[in-house]
Design a protein around this motif. Structure first.
Motif, PDB file in Angstrom:
ATOM      1  N   SER A  25       0.846  -1.183   0.000  1.00 26.93           N
ATOM      2  CA  SER A  25       0.000   0.000   0.000  1.00 26.93           C
ATOM      3  C   SER A  25       0.886   1.239   0.000  1.00 26.93           C
TER       4      SER A  25
ATOM      5  N   ARG B 211      -6.948  -2.212 -12.530  1.00 27.49           N
ATOM      6  CA  ARG B 211      -7.351  -1.462 -11.354  1.00 27.49           C
ATOM      7  C   ARG B 211      -8.731  -1.956 -10.952  1.00 27.49           C
TER       8      ARG B 211
ATOM      9  N   ASP C 251     -12.007  -0.941  -8.772  1.00 29.77           N
ATOM     10  CA  ASP C 251     -12.727   0.141  -8.121  1.00 29.77           C
ATOM     11  C   ASP C 251     -14.129  -0.314  -7.779  1.00 29.77           C
TER      12      ASP C 251
ATOM     13  N   THR D 225      -6.608   6.846  -7.373  1.00 32.78           N
ATOM     14  CA  THR D 225      -6.760   6.113  -6.117  1.00 32.78           C
ATOM     15  C   THR D 225      -7.529   4.838  -6.398  1.00 32.78           C
ATOM     16  N   SER D 226      -6.928   3.697  -6.089  1.00 26.67           N
ATOM     17  CA  SER D 226      -7.527   2.421  -6.467  1.00 26.67           C
ATOM     18  C   SER D 226      -6.707   1.287  -5.853  1.00 26.67           C
ATOM     19  N   VAL D 227      -7.176   0.079  -6.096  1.00 23.18           N
ATOM     20  CA  VAL D 227      -6.370  -1.108  -5.806  1.00 23.18           C
ATOM     21  C   VAL D 227      -5.891  -1.659  -7.140  1.00 23.18           C
TER      22      VAL D 227
ATOM     23  N   THR E 110      -1.919  -3.812  -4.855  1.00 20.98           N
ATOM     24  CA  THR E 110      -1.330  -2.631  -4.219  1.00 20.98           C
ATOM     25  C   THR E 110      -2.442  -1.624  -4.020  1.00 20.98           C
ATOM     26  N   ARG E 111      -2.631  -1.225  -2.771  1.00 14.48           N
ATOM     27  CA  ARG E 111      -3.664  -0.231  -2.470  1.00 14.48           C
ATOM     28  C   ARG E 111      -3.018   1.144  -2.513  1.00 14.48           C
TER      29      ARG E 111
ATOM     30  N   SER F  13      -3.398   5.318  -2.594  1.00 16.07           N
ATOM     31  CA  SER F  13      -4.239   6.480  -2.287  1.00 16.07           C
ATOM     32  C   SER F  13      -3.501   7.736  -2.712  1.00 16.07           C
TER      33      SER F  13
END
Lengths: 109, 113
Positions: free
Chosen positions: B10, B36, B38, B86-88, B108-109, B111
């Motif tokens: 992260s 990604r 969301d 912003t996403s994973v 991977t998180r 922000s």
């Protein structure tokens, strides 16, 4: 272009009840279809694929070319089945997959 | 355990900064992918690579770049991060030209503030 539709974003059932997660696809060729599962705080992993015709963790999915569907079914849901489920279509020989938006399944005690 | 390793797990990043997400696989898979994830939008393909030395654009490539210098590594770079990124982020690999499923990393998180 190919497209995968999972009409239900959220699905909630009680333990022991049957569950069906819907998946419809559009693709002019012969598709390879998969179901992936993502348990809480874990990576996505393959659940099953249509050509294997096997049952994994009690789940089965049958490819219906007439209805262009690949619904995931389990006769008796368990709490540990709670997860996010993604249906995916792979163009034959292409490598890339198209994923649906996912369905979050919650199995209540 | 063989598979895909992503780093960092992260990250919090200021807008405008440059960031590279790392992805390494040890399965000798030809194809690799970046997605990604969301809420409400599922998995969207950012970029992919069918084999070392080649890359292609996915569904949402803008603002991202990738490179594939060798079989094992497929880094994703945000040249100038924006809050909408912003996403994973998930990296995946597959055998590519065969009809095999994809194997995913832990994600991977990211922000962006």
């Amino acid at each position: 272009a190919q497209r995968v539709t999972q009409p239900e974003k959220l699905l909630s059932v009680f333990k022991g009840a049957p569950v069906e997660l819907k998946c419809n696809y559009s693709y002019s060729g012969s598709p390879e279809l998969f179901w992936y599962v993502q348990y809480s705080r874990q990576r996505l992993q393959l659940l099953l694929r249509h050509i294997s015709r096997e049952s994994i963790k009690g789940f089965t999915a049958d490819l219906n070319k007439g209805e262009t569907s690949f619904h995931l079914k389990k006769p008796f849901a368990q709490e540990e089945d709670s997860a996010m489920y993604y249906c995916a279509l792979l163009k034959s020989g292409a490598g890339k997959s198209t994923f649906g938006d996912g369905t979050t399944l919650t199995v209540k005690p | 355990i063989a598979g895909i390793t992503q780093a960092p797990t992260s990250q919090i990043l200021a807008a405008g900064r440059r960031m590279t997400l790392r992805c390494t696989q040890d399965m000798r898979h030809n194809a690799m992918y970046w997605y990604r994830q969301d809420l409400g939008l599922g998995l969207r393909l950012i970029h992919y690579s069918n084999t070392a030395g080649t890359t292609g654009k996915g569904e949402v490539p803008d603002g991202y770049s990738v490179s594939r210098a060798n079989t094992d590594d497929f880094p994703l770079t945000l040249a100038s991060a924006v809050p909408s990124q912003t996403s994973v982020y998930f990296c995946a690999s597959s055998e590519g030209d065969s009809n095999q499923p994809q194997h995913f990393g832990d994600g991977t998180r990211l922000s962006i503030l």
